[in-house]
Design an enzyme around this catalytic site. Structure first.
Site: not given
Length: 465
Positions: A149-150, A173-174, A226-227, A248-249, A282, A369
């Site tokens: 979402w960022n 999927k946003p 995401g995470s 990308e986490l 991130c 984080e």
């Protein structure tokens, strides 16, 4: 902006379901709109549509795809004001940040079309002279993308840019927090001439329901931003068949400021990146290691710069409460609040830009984080191994080094375990690969290295003698 319903896009059609959920404006707390909760029937329809879309899109020539993709970029830009306004409403972003987020759509679509034309398909040496061997790149297949979402539209751009250029179809999927502008982007695909099923965009909060899509053998790739915890769940669910992964986490980016650094310049650049997008980036600096000889100077320079910062809100009250909790815990353990540290009064999920001094590594704020507007500054001395300090994390997404000593800079760039290391200035661009090491993921966004992940690599040998 009045509340309205935003359907999913499946096979070129706007699809709703029986259940929906609200999307909230983080600047006001007001409901902006409603989006569908995906159900089992919609998942099957999406998979079938994306499979058909892939067959139609991959059958087109690269030149035909290029014409449509460039037209798509133009159509999006013709609708920029409307989409940017919606993006600002659902994220709380300042205008310049929202324009950057939106601008990545056109940048990525155009870059990857050009990069597709630059990819080589080499002829390989045959020692006996009997064969001609060459490498053939072909579209990979259906790609499922789970987005954060960022930077909603940047995340969409990072996925549709290489996928469309390579000849793949996508199911995106946003985030449930920020799906509205992304859906508007998807709606415009048909106007640009993309075949039905090439871009599908779905919404839903039920992770178990979405796992049905991941478990299918139709997708060839699963990609995510995401995470780390979310990435593990997604990859685990998708491993019912052999699939490619590009994820990308989480990140916990270190900054190392050497005693020979331009301290004022380093403080300005660290603060500017730290508080961009309210710290919800991130690659945001998360642990700032500053040599004791320049520590006080750096803290004062960072404070002065932070006082000039204007930020939007955090994404939710839950996110703000978590970050305020990190600050409270750090202060209880001995950290000093240099500036900020509080929620802002009034509506929305705003918080003051916060700098913490005298932070030590055992504090939660130094190893979790943050994903918010808090900069912990940690002192190190000549007896410390600054590279070991930077590497003391499970993550390895980004890192920053400030020094005027070439040897220090090159050694830190070599030895810090991160997917990108920027020396003396943070820098990111679509032509540069972006991705992590360790628990920060696998694969790359941006650059030719991302495009290659959406293509097969086939060896062909033709007998000529």
């Amino acid at each position: 902006m009045s509340e309205k319903k935003y359907p999913m896009l499946i096979n070129g059609e706007k699809i709703s379901t029986k259940q929906s959920f609200n999307v909230v404006n983080p600047s006001t707390g007001e409901v902006l709109g409603q989006v569908p909760e995906i159900d089992a029937d919609s998942i099957q329809l999406t998979l079938k549509s994306a499979d058909a879309g892939f067959k139609a899109w991959s059958a087109k020539t690269p030149a035909e795809r290029k014409t449509v993709i460039l037209r798509y970029a133009e159509v999006l830009e013709q609708n920029s004001k409307r989409i940017i306004a919606l993006l600002r409403a659902e994220t709380g972003k300042p205008q310049d940040n929202a324009e950057y987020d939106f601008g990545m759509l056109g940048n990525c679509l155009r870059f990857f079309v050009e990069e597709m034309e630059r990819l080589d398909q080499p002829v390989l040496h045959d020692p006996d002279g009997r064969f001609m061997h060459y490498m053939l790149r072909q579209p990979l297949g259906v790609c499922v993308g789970m987005l954060a979402w960022n930077f909603p539209l940047l995340n969409v751009a990072y996925k549709i840019g290489p996928a469309l250029a390579a000849g793949c179809s996508v199911i995106l999927k946003p985030s449930t927090e920020t799906p509205l502008a992304s859906l508007e982007v998807a709606y415009l695909a048909k106007e640009a001439g993309l075949p039905d099923g090439v871009i599908n965009m779905v919404t839903g909060r039920d992770h178990e329901m979405m796992k049905n899509m991941l478990k299918s053998d139709i997708p060839s790739m699963v990609t995510m931003i995401g995470s780390t915890r979310g990435g593990l769940e997604v990859m685990n669910a998708a491993c019912t068949s052999i699939k490619h992964f590009s994820v990308e986490l989480g990140g916990n980016a270190p900054v190392v400021v050497y005693p020979d650094a331009d301290v004022a310049d380093a403080a300005t650049k660290v603060v500017d990146l730290k508080f961009a997008n309210c710290g919800q980036v991130c690659v945001s600096p998360n642990r700032c290691f500053v040599h004791e000889s320049v520590y006080d100077e750096f803290v004062e320079a960072a404070k002065a710069r932070a006082m000039e910062v204007e930020m939007g809100p955090l994404i939710s009250e839950k996110a703000r409460a978590y970050i305020l909790g990190l600050v409270e815990s750090a202060v209880a353990d001995g950290a000093d609040v240099v500036c900020g540290g509080q929620a802002k009064d009034g509506e929305g999920f705003f918080m003051e830009p916060t700098i913490l001094a005298n932070v030590v590594r055992k504090m939660n704020v130094a190893y979790e984080e943050i994903f918010g507007p808090v900069l912990p500054i940690i002192k190190y001395s000549d007896s410390d191994d600054e590279i070991a300090l930077a590497n003391d994390t499970q993550y390895g997404l980004a890192a920053y080094v400030f020094t005027t000593n070439l040897k220090n800079g090159l050694r830190a760039a070599r030895d810090i375990q991160a997917g990108s290391v920027c020396v003396n200035e943070p820098h990111y661009s679509v032509q540069l690969p972006h991705g992590g090491l360790k628990q920060s993921g696998v694969g790359k966004d941006c650059s030719r290295y991302s495009l290659e992940e959406y293509l097969t690599l086939k060896r062909v040998s033709v007998l000529v003698d």
